[in-house]
Design an enzyme around this catalytic site. Structure first.
Site, PDB file in Angstrom:
ATOM      1  N   HIS A 373       0.783  -1.241   0.000  1.00 17.22           N
ATOM      2  CA  HIS A 373       0.000   0.000   0.000  1.00 17.22           C
ATOM      3  C   HIS A 373       0.810   1.283   0.000  1.00 17.22           C
ATOM      4  O   HIS A 373       0.224   2.364  -0.056  1.00 17.22           O
ATOM      5  CB  HIS A 373      -0.939   0.039   1.213  1.00 17.22           C
ATOM      6  CG  HIS A 373      -2.178  -0.776   1.041  1.00 17.22           C
ATOM      7  ND1 HIS A 373      -3.304  -0.282   0.434  1.00 17.22           N
ATOM      8  CD2 HIS A 373      -2.460  -2.060   1.377  1.00 17.22           C
ATOM      9  CE1 HIS A 373      -4.239  -1.221   0.422  1.00 17.22           C
ATOM     10  NE2 HIS A 373      -3.745  -2.307   0.983  1.00 17.22           N
ATOM     11  N   LYS A 564      -8.528  14.419   3.313  1.00 15.74           N
ATOM     12  CA  LYS A 564      -7.697  13.215   3.409  1.00 15.74           C
ATOM     13  C   LYS A 564      -6.865  13.372   4.667  1.00 15.74           C
ATOM     14  O   LYS A 564      -6.848  14.449   5.270  1.00 15.74           O
ATOM     15  CB  LYS A 564      -6.788  13.089   2.175  1.00 15.74           C
ATOM     16  CG  LYS A 564      -6.032  14.385   1.839  1.00 15.74           C
ATOM     17  CD  LYS A 564      -5.239  14.318   0.533  1.00 15.74           C
ATOM     18  CE  LYS A 564      -6.081  14.349  -0.703  1.00 15.74           C
ATOM     19  NZ  LYS A 564      -6.038  13.104  -1.462  1.00 15.74           N
ATOM     20  N   ARG A 565      -6.153  12.311   5.090  1.00 17.99           N
ATOM     21  CA  ARG A 565      -5.277  12.461   6.244  1.00 17.99           C
ATOM     22  C   ARG A 565      -4.265  13.573   5.991  1.00 17.99           C
ATOM     23  O   ARG A 565      -3.840  13.791   4.848  1.00 17.99           O
ATOM     24  CB  ARG A 565      -4.566  11.131   6.543  1.00 17.99           C
ATOM     25  CG  ARG A 565      -5.487  10.078   7.167  1.00 17.99           C
ATOM     26  CD  ARG A 565      -6.019  10.501   8.534  1.00 17.99           C
ATOM     27  NE  ARG A 565      -4.981  10.532   9.526  1.00 17.99           N
ATOM     28  CZ  ARG A 565      -4.771   9.571  10.429  1.00 17.99           C
ATOM     29  NH1 ARG A 565      -5.550   8.509  10.474  1.00 17.99           N
ATOM     30  NH2 ARG A 565      -3.800   9.678  11.313  1.00 17.99           N
ATOM     31  N   LYS A 570       1.023  14.521   1.035  1.00 18.12           N
ATOM     32  CA  LYS A 570      -0.246  14.885   0.393  1.00 18.12           C
ATOM     33  C   LYS A 570      -0.320  16.381   0.074  1.00 18.12           C
ATOM     34  O   LYS A 570      -1.205  16.851  -0.620  1.00 18.12           O
ATOM     35  CB  LYS A 570      -1.426  14.453   1.265  1.00 18.12           C
ATOM     36  CG  LYS A 570      -1.535  12.925   1.400  1.00 18.12           C
ATOM     37  CD  LYS A 570      -2.667  12.510   2.322  1.00 18.12           C
ATOM     38  CE  LYS A 570      -2.700  11.020   2.603  1.00 18.12           C
ATOM     39  NZ  LYS A 570      -3.271  10.245   1.483  1.00 18.12           N
ATOM     40  N   THR A 672      -8.166   6.878  -3.138  1.00 19.38           N
ATOM     41  CA  THR A 672      -9.510   6.419  -3.507  1.00 19.38           C
ATOM     42  C   THR A 672     -10.512   7.563  -3.377  1.00 19.38           C
ATOM     43  O   THR A 672     -11.564   7.545  -4.012  1.00 19.38           O
ATOM     44  CB  THR A 672      -9.964   5.232  -2.631  1.00 19.38           C
ATOM     45  OG1 THR A 672      -9.638   5.511  -1.267  1.00 19.38           O
ATOM     46  CG2 THR A 672      -9.284   3.948  -3.064  1.00 19.38           C
ATOM     47  N   LYS A 676     -13.999   8.881  -5.643  1.00 26.65           N
ATOM     48  CA  LYS A 676     -15.300   9.252  -5.088  1.00 26.65           C
ATOM     49  C   LYS A 676     -15.739  10.620  -5.638  1.00 26.65           C
ATOM     50  O   LYS A 676     -16.900  10.809  -6.004  1.00 26.65           O
ATOM     51  CB  LYS A 676     -15.234   9.275  -3.555  1.00 26.65           C
ATOM     52  CG  LYS A 676     -15.032   7.885  -2.966  1.00 26.65           C
ATOM     53  CD  LYS A 676     -14.526   7.909  -1.526  1.00 26.65           C
ATOM     54  CE  LYS A 676     -14.024   6.515  -1.146  1.00 26.65           C
ATOM     55  NZ  LYS A 676     -13.328   6.479   0.143  1.00 26.65           N
TER      56      LYS A 676
END
Length: 853
Positions: A373, A564-565, A570, A672, A676
């Protein structure tokens, strides 16, 4: 029926009169007999529980029959092992998958209650951190919908992911006591309780190795039903809870301190107390290693019990042997967290079942498969050998043997290449010897997969290059997906309805059919309907935000969302720099017309991750300044969305216009959330990273806002060295933004507040925020330009929705089934339907062995 109601009928299931009156009766019966309340003293929570029990009743018959059916037919069983299952709420999902939504709506309305209000009372099952845990939940939904004999196995954490409060702009964590009022969806199964051993020592005898003098903890299973979409299949998620045995600490040496001994039971039971709140980060704590072994040891005993006691096994001596084990069992390891499955299965086969090593190893490899992952080095699990030696001495010996045989094999193929042996070893030498769990997984599995095409290439070409050279056939790609039941039908019924009007309902279980929408991309009425649904969703979300968080936003502004986290890779900081740049432009041209934006950023920071917590403080501080500046008005707002979680995602995603997916190329394995947003009619601004690459391929790169360095550019920059100062000197708007953060413009009460953030960005930014700044700002300009033309914007939205079919988890699971597990999905579940609304209680009375799980 008015047109609004009619629109809602097809997708939500018809409210048959029989169903409605049955549900009302059932509701009242549960209020009375289960909750022991009458309508005078019942609270809204009582009403929620009464409804949940009424809906659960519709699962029970199908659940029992599904399991009975698996017992009769003895299919190959799929075991999805994960330390996280981020399930969210269950009530609405169950109604959707059973086709009961309209019937419940009507029944609850007739009882003078509001369904949506009751749904809001349910706690999220927050047994996950982010993508990895939510993926497991989507996979369970798809496996049931595809009629696979699948089981999710994990831990029933008493406390899930913490609740996030923002106090003075800082994140504060509080415990998530999600079980406080009880969980109507779980069924404890004390009759299947199993022992798990820790510590002790190994004796080598003539009969083989014996693990003795261990401490025992009991694993109590709790089963949760997992319904497929309208196919009568109900699979099981089995979560283990730790229990101390009754003689715990009351052995002969502890005579006298009975009270102390009973209080010490907590030590054993702490194993399933709390979810570790780290996303993409490894923290080598003993309690976490105990959790990993706990779930593995309990699950493997269960798998073997089920293998041995199947009907086939009862009749046929073949099942006394493990020859057929890989034909009947597939174990999928969700990251390295359940990696101990490999040595544990070896321990059972060799020590308990007395199989010879090579045969046991062949069975283990054929049974196990591993999903990687992440490629971030800080996320890789590397356990100190000293910890293993103490906690799992026999497993350490087994791992040494696995490694020795593996290295012998490599040495035979590459004589004299000692550096290759060092790189490929499961044991990492050094000041503190460690076990590399990823290497163990690759060696012990017959298939290794990444979760998006670009990620799987990185896995083969860098992270596991040596292993790929050795066994290229092992390596596969399985691009992640999301379940369209939760992430379209449930969260965006308006859009689902507009789509169903055009192409029918089959897209719900075959999302590739969304391609049919391309023929309507110039249909003015369809364009108008899609835009109208988005506007309704925005108005609804604005109202909820105002009600719950007392923030007022402009619903006609562009909803620009990054949820998101919180993590440096990120790059929420890149988003911040754009917000500041936009603010400065408005300030210096107060009369110019700007496209109004509401920038919303949400997500949790791991409690021990200092930089992530500083990023949250920066976002809230920018908001304080921007949102209170009279020159800005409602042209720009910066909002931090508190306590982002599954149930909040279901609200914000359908209301979003712009989806930010801006990680440094090569760092986000898949993502993911990106899928969405695409399915729910937002456009994406993003880098060529993770599944963004495939989204751009499906929709056409011109229908996404793609910017910034590609993986090759990042690699080239790593070669020559990244110099942030160069960009700071060359780009005046970047320099202004950094100087403002640095000087305390956004933190006037504590001017040095963001010193660490600025220092990181300027001198040791692994994720090269400045290198993509210019391209990002320019790309955001193109976003503004298109947003000013609503018709063209909506046409792009339609093209995106029409191209999102690949990203269904049904497609992902079909690929796992065929290419890794060796099973064929059946399109329509495994169980005959029953006319009885609660699922065939009468038939059951005649079934033998109906309680098998």
């Amino acid at each position: 029926i008015d047109s609004e109601k009619r629109r809602q009928i097809s997708v939500r299931g018809l409210a048959g009169l029989g169903d409605v009156s049955e549900l009302r009766k059932s509701f009242n019966r549960h209020l009375h007999f289960t909750l022991v309340k009458d309508r005078n003293v019942a609270t809204p929570r009582d009403y929620f529980f009464a409804l949940a029990h009424a809906v659960r009743d519709h699962l029970v018959g199908r659940w029992i029959r599904t399991q009975q059916c698996y017992y009769e037919r003895d299919p190959k069983r799929i075991y999805y092992l994960s330390l996280e299952f981020y399930m969210g709420r269950t009530l609405q999902n169950t109604m959707v998958n059973l086709g009961l939504q309209n019937a419940c709506d009507e029944a609850i309305y007739q009882l003078g209650l509001d369904l949506e209000e009751l749904e809001e009372i349910e706690e999220d099952a927050g047994l996950g951190n982010g993508g990895l845990g939510r993926l497991a939940a989507c996979f369970l939904d798809s496996m049931a919908t595809l009629g696979l004999a699948a089981y999710g196995y994990g831990i029933r954490y008493e406390f899930g992911i913490f609740n996030q409060k923002i106090v003075d702009g800082w994140q504060v964590e509080e415990a998530d006591d999600w079980l406080r009022y009880g969980n109507p969806w779980e069924k404890a199964r004390p009759e299947y309780m199993l022992p798990v051993h820790f510590y002790g020592r190994v004796e080598h005898t003539a009969e083989g190795a014996k693990w003795v003098d261990t401490q025992v903890v009991l694993a109590m299973p709790y089963d949760t039903p997992v319904p497929g979409y309208k196919n009568n299949t109900v699979n099981t998620m089995r979560l283990w809870s730790a229990k101390a045995p009754n003689d715990f600490n009351l052995q002969e040496f502890n005579v006298g301190d009975y009270i102390e001994a009973v209080l010490d039971r907590n030590l054993a039971e702490n194993i399933s107390r709390v979810l570790y709140p780290n996303d993409n980060f490894f923290e080598g704590k003993e309690l976490r290693l105990k959790q990993e072994y706990f779930v593995v040891a309990a699950t493997l005993q269960d798998i073997i019990r089920r293998f041995k006691s199947s009907k086939f096994g009862c009749r046929d001596p073949v099942r006394a042997s493990f020859e057929t084990f890989p034909d009947k069992v597939a174990i999928q390891l969700n990251d390295t967290h359940p990696a101990l499955s490999i040595p544990e299965l070896m321990r059972i086969l060799v020590d308990v079942e007395k199989m010879d090593w090579d045969k046991a190893w062949e069975i283990t490899q054929k049974t196990c498969a591993y999903t990687n992952h992440t490629v971030l080095p800080e996320a890789l699990e590397r356990w100190p050998i000293s910890m293993f030696e103490k906690l799992l001495p026999r497993h350490l010996e087994i791992i040494y043997t696995i490694n020795q045989k593996h290295l012998d094999h490599v040495a035979a193929l590459y004589p004299g290449d000692v550096d290759r042996l060092r790189r490929m070893s499961v044991i990492e030498e050094g000041d503190c010897k460690r076990i590399n769990m990823a290497h163990l997984c690759v060696i012990g599995s017959h298939a290794v997969n990444g979760v998006a095409r670009i990620h799987s290439e990185i896995v083969k070409n860098s992270v596991f290059k040596d292993f790929y050279d050795l066994e290229p056939e092992k390596f596969q790609n399985k691009t992640n997906g999301i379940t369209p039941r939760r992430w379209l039908l449930l969260c965006n019924p308006g859009l689902a309805e507009v789509i169903a009007e055009k192409i029918g309902e089959d897209f719900i279980t075959d999302l590739s059919q969304l391609k049919k929408l391309l023929q309507f991309v110039d249909d003015e009425i369809f364009i108008r309907d899609v835009a109208k649904v988005k506007q309704e969703n925005k108005l609804k979300f604005s109202a909820q935000l105002e009600e719950q968080y007392k923030v007022k936003i402009n619903p006609s502004s562009m909803f620009d969302v990054q949820v998101k986290r919180i993590h440096e890779y990120k790059r929420q900081l890149l988003n911040c720099l754009h917000a500041i740049t936009l603010y400065n432009r408005i300030r210096s041209n107060p009369t110019k017309s700007f496209v109004p934006r509401t920038i919303m950023i949400g997500g949790k920071a791991a409690p021990g991750y200092h930089m992530a917590k500083m990023i949250i403080k920066l976002i809230t501080s920018i908001g304080e300044v921007v949102n209170n500046d009279p020159y800005v008005g409602d042209r720009l707002k910066v909002i931090f969305l508190e306590n982002y979680r599954v149930s909040f995602a279901e609200k914000v995603i359908p209301a979003s216009d712009l989806s930010q997916q801006i990680s440094t190329a090569g760092t986000e394995a898949s993502g993911t959330g990106n899928m969405k947003f695409m399915l729910n009619g937002a456009l994406t601004i993003g880098t060529m990273d993770g599944a963004n690459v495939e989204m751009a391929e499906e929709a056409g790169e011109e229908n996404l806002f793609i910017f910034g360095m590609r993986v090759e550019d990042v690699e080239a920059m790593d070669q020559q060295g990244y110099n942030a100062k160069k960009y700071y000197d060359r780009l005046p708007e970047l320099r202004q933004a950094i100087d403002q953060i640095s000087s305390g413009f956004f933190s006037p009460r504590d001017p040095g507040c963001f010193h660490d953030v600025v220092n990181m960005l300027m001198y040791h930014d692994r994720f090269k925020v400045f290198a993509d700044y210019e391209a990002y700002i320019q790309c955001q300009g193109q976003v503004d330009e298109l947003y000013m033309n609503p018709r063209e914007w909506t046409k792009k939205v339609i093209k995106n929705i029409a191209s999102s079919g690949k990203f269904s988890s049904d497609r992902t699971i079909t690929e796992y089934a065929r290419e890794i597990w060796g099973v064929e999905p059946s399109c329509h579940g495994s169980v005959a339907s029953s006319g009885d609304p609660v699922g065939g209680y009468a038939e059951l009375c005649s079934l033998a062995g109906a309680g098998r799980h």
